[in-house]
Design an enzyme around this catalytic site. Structure first.
Site, PDB file in Angstrom:
ATOM      1  N   CYS A   1      21.881 -31.605  -5.294  1.00  0.00           N
ATOM      2  CA  CYS A   1      21.288 -30.503  -4.525  1.00  0.00           C
ATOM      3  C   CYS A   1      22.240 -30.009  -3.453  1.00  0.00           C
ATOM      4  O   CYS A   1      22.737 -30.795  -2.642  1.00  0.00           O
ATOM      5  CB  CYS A   1      19.972 -30.997  -3.898  1.00  0.00           C
ATOM      6  SG  CYS A   1      19.119 -29.742  -2.927  1.00  0.00           S
TER       7      CYS A   1
ATOM      8  N   CYS B   1      17.012 -22.898  -7.659  1.00  0.00           N
ATOM      9  CA  CYS B   1      16.577 -24.224  -7.247  1.00  0.00           C
ATOM     10  C   CYS B   1      17.776 -25.131  -6.988  1.00  0.00           C
ATOM     11  O   CYS B   1      18.663 -25.256  -7.821  1.00  0.00           O
ATOM     12  CB  CYS B   1      15.693 -24.824  -8.338  1.00  0.00           C
ATOM     13  SG  CYS B   1      15.036 -26.439  -7.928  1.00  0.00           S
TER      14      CYS B   1
ATOM     15  N   GLU C   1      16.942 -20.789   4.696  1.00  0.00           N
ATOM     16  CA  GLU C   1      16.809 -19.800   3.638  1.00  0.00           C
ATOM     17  C   GLU C   1      15.417 -19.847   3.017  1.00  0.00           C
ATOM     18  O   GLU C   1      14.812 -20.914   2.899  1.00  0.00           O
ATOM     19  CB  GLU C   1      17.890 -20.014   2.573  1.00  0.00           C
ATOM     20  CG  GLU C   1      19.282 -19.689   3.114  1.00  0.00           C
ATOM     21  CD  GLU C   1      20.387 -19.848   2.091  1.00  0.00           C
ATOM     22  OE1 GLU C   1      21.405 -19.149   2.235  1.00  0.00           O
ATOM     23  OE2 GLU C   1      20.247 -20.658   1.156  1.00  0.00           O
TER      24      GLU C   1
ATOM     25  N   CYS D   1      18.615 -31.297   5.394  1.00  0.00           N
ATOM     26  CA  CYS D   1      17.773 -32.268   4.698  1.00  0.00           C
ATOM     27  C   CYS D   1      18.308 -33.660   4.951  1.00  0.00           C
ATOM     28  O   CYS D   1      19.511 -33.864   5.037  1.00  0.00           O
ATOM     29  CB  CYS D   1      17.751 -31.969   3.197  1.00  0.00           C
ATOM     30  SG  CYS D   1      16.530 -32.949   2.287  1.00  0.00           S
TER      31      CYS D   1
ATOM     32  N   CYS E   1       9.306 -19.492  -1.985  1.00  0.00           N
ATOM     33  CA  CYS E   1       9.846 -20.841  -1.805  1.00  0.00           C
ATOM     34  C   CYS E   1      10.190 -21.019  -0.328  1.00  0.00           C
ATOM     35  O   CYS E   1      11.080 -20.350   0.201  1.00  0.00           O
ATOM     36  CB  CYS E   1      11.075 -21.021  -2.685  1.00  0.00           C
ATOM     37  SG  CYS E   1      11.760 -22.683  -2.641  1.00  0.00           S
TER      38      CYS E   1
ATOM     39  N   CYS F   1      20.222 -35.790  -1.770  1.00  0.00           N
ATOM     40  CA  CYS F   1      20.180 -35.829  -3.234  1.00  0.00           C
ATOM     41  C   CYS F   1      21.477 -35.207  -3.765  1.00  0.00           C
ATOM     42  O   CYS F   1      21.830 -34.088  -3.396  1.00  0.00           O
ATOM     43  CB  CYS F   1      18.966 -35.067  -3.760  1.00  0.00           C
ATOM     44  SG  CYS F   1      17.395 -35.802  -3.240  1.00  0.00           S
TER      45      CYS F   1
END
Length: 394
Positions: A142, A368, A115, A135, A128, A139
């Site tokens: 997230c 975010c 994305e 990933c 962004c 985290c």
């Protein structure tokens, strides 16, 4: 993460040249483009000039059809068409938020998807960009971190995100028209899916292309790389890319940061801050941005704010406070507006800028920490996510 974990993760990157296929010129550095042109028959004495010509067509004018590159001979254009391609990721879906934010789901080699988000603001427009499919960092606050890491993006797939956004914005200049200094896409932030410093070479090559004065022409000060704290690659970022630096910080004690940002177990707060104090480009004019997501009852107390100020003492910095953007199954809640303002006030009175980021694109899951491609989504319950985050009873 163990103490022996590699600095750069051993993650597969799909090669620029697929088996028995033409070479994609997008994402190649000038030197690499010169080499492939020579290898496919361009006379060595002409190669530098040819690179300059092709480079301008692709990155300054947004042209991807060799037949339209009119300062090249017809014969040479035919050769290029036979041996090379100019390809960027495919846009699968495009969503537009009520606030004007645009989110693109793009498909890359292998059928994977990432994305990309464009955020329009007064006087600027920020893209962004993602650097990995998924990933590796997990985290816990997230959404992207709940998706397994699949692979690194190539430089072509990273700079390709910039190209497709400029396509959608209609921002390629018209050949022969007066130069228009207005930029709809004026800034890049490497804050999308993935940890950029675990894909350093591809991120570096893509950003060098974005900054090239004969192409997209973005200033290095308009590019910000956000890292969770891959300490050995931080100084290298200043030397080899030269962009602005942001740190995904989010906690003021190692106990809390170990849960929120697990890479902290490898390079803890003290080690990270030592690297930032030594960052070659840090100055009052090029401050380091500390990103701090505001989580109710986790990291948002007055004591946290005072500790944060003490920790970053001596580092030219600004603190970017990010109201937590909730997602299905998230084990946290957003701090209240009053709590965020009180936190910001302590930081501001200590002499640091403490802007509170306005959530953008929440209605299309583009804010975010919310990015996550639909096809790679791991369906986890709130209980599973909380357990992995070490939040018993969440």
């Amino acid at each position: 993460m163990s103490a022996n974990a590699p600095i750069t993760q051993d993650v597969h990157t799909i090669p620029r040249k697929l088996p028995d296929g033409p070479v994609n010129l997008v994402g190649l550095t000038r030197a690499a483009m010169r080499d492939v042109l020579i290898a496919e028959g361009t006379p060595e004495k002409q190669a530098k000039m040819r690179v300059g010509q092709i480079w301008q067509w692709i990155y300054q004018w947004g042209v991807r059809d060799f037949d339209l590159m009119t300062n090249l001979s017809k014969a040479y254009r035919a050769e290029l068409t036979e041996k090379f391609v100019v390809e960027v990721p495919e846009v699968v879906t495009r969503q537009v938020s009520e606030d004007g934010t645009r989110k693109y789901l793009v498909r890359i080699a292998g059928g994977h998807e990432v994305e990309v988000v464009y955020i329009p603001e007064d006087g600027r427009g920020t893209l962004c960009v993602s650097s990995q499919v998924g990933c590796t960092l997990t985290c816990s606050f997230c959404h992207t971190g709940t998706q397994k890491l699949v692979r690194n993006l190539t430089a072509a797939e990273i700079i390709g995100q910039v190209i497709i956004a400029r396509d959608d914005l209609g921002e390629w200049p018209e050949i022969g028209a007066p130069k228009d200094e207005t930029r709809l896409l004026s800034n890049i932030v490497l804050m999308g899916m993935g940890e950029p410093l675990y894909n350093f070479e591809n991120v570096r090559d893509a950003m060098k292309i974005a900054m090239d004065p004969e192409g997209i022409q973005l200033s290095r000060r308009r590019i910000t790389l956000s890292t969770s704290g891959v300490v050995p690659e931080i100084a290298r970022t200043a030397v080899e890319i030269g962009c602005q630096l942001a740190i995904s910080f989010h906690a003021t004690t190692d106990d809390v940061r170990d849960k929120l940002v697990p890479i902290n177990k490898r390079w803890n707060i003290e080690v990270l801050l030592d690297a930032l104090r030594a960052y070659p480009k840090v100055s009052n004019s090029e401050r380091i941005t500390f990103e701090y997501v505001m989580l109710h009852g986790v990291n948002d107390s007055d004591e946290d704010a005072r500790r944060l100020v003490k920790l970053i003492e001596g580092i030219p910095a600004k603190i970017n406070l990010i109201p937590f953007n909730e997602w299905p199954g998230a084990p946290y809640k957003r701090s209240s507006n009053n709590r965020i303002r009180a936190f910001a006030d302590i930081i501001y009175k200590a002499g640091y800028a403490s802007p509170i980021r306005t959530p953008r694109g929440e209605d299309i899951m583009a804010a975010c920490g919310q990015l996550k491609s639909a096809t790679e989504r791991a369906r986890k319950s709130r209980k599973q996510i909380a357990a992995e985050a070490g939040l018993a009873g969440a």
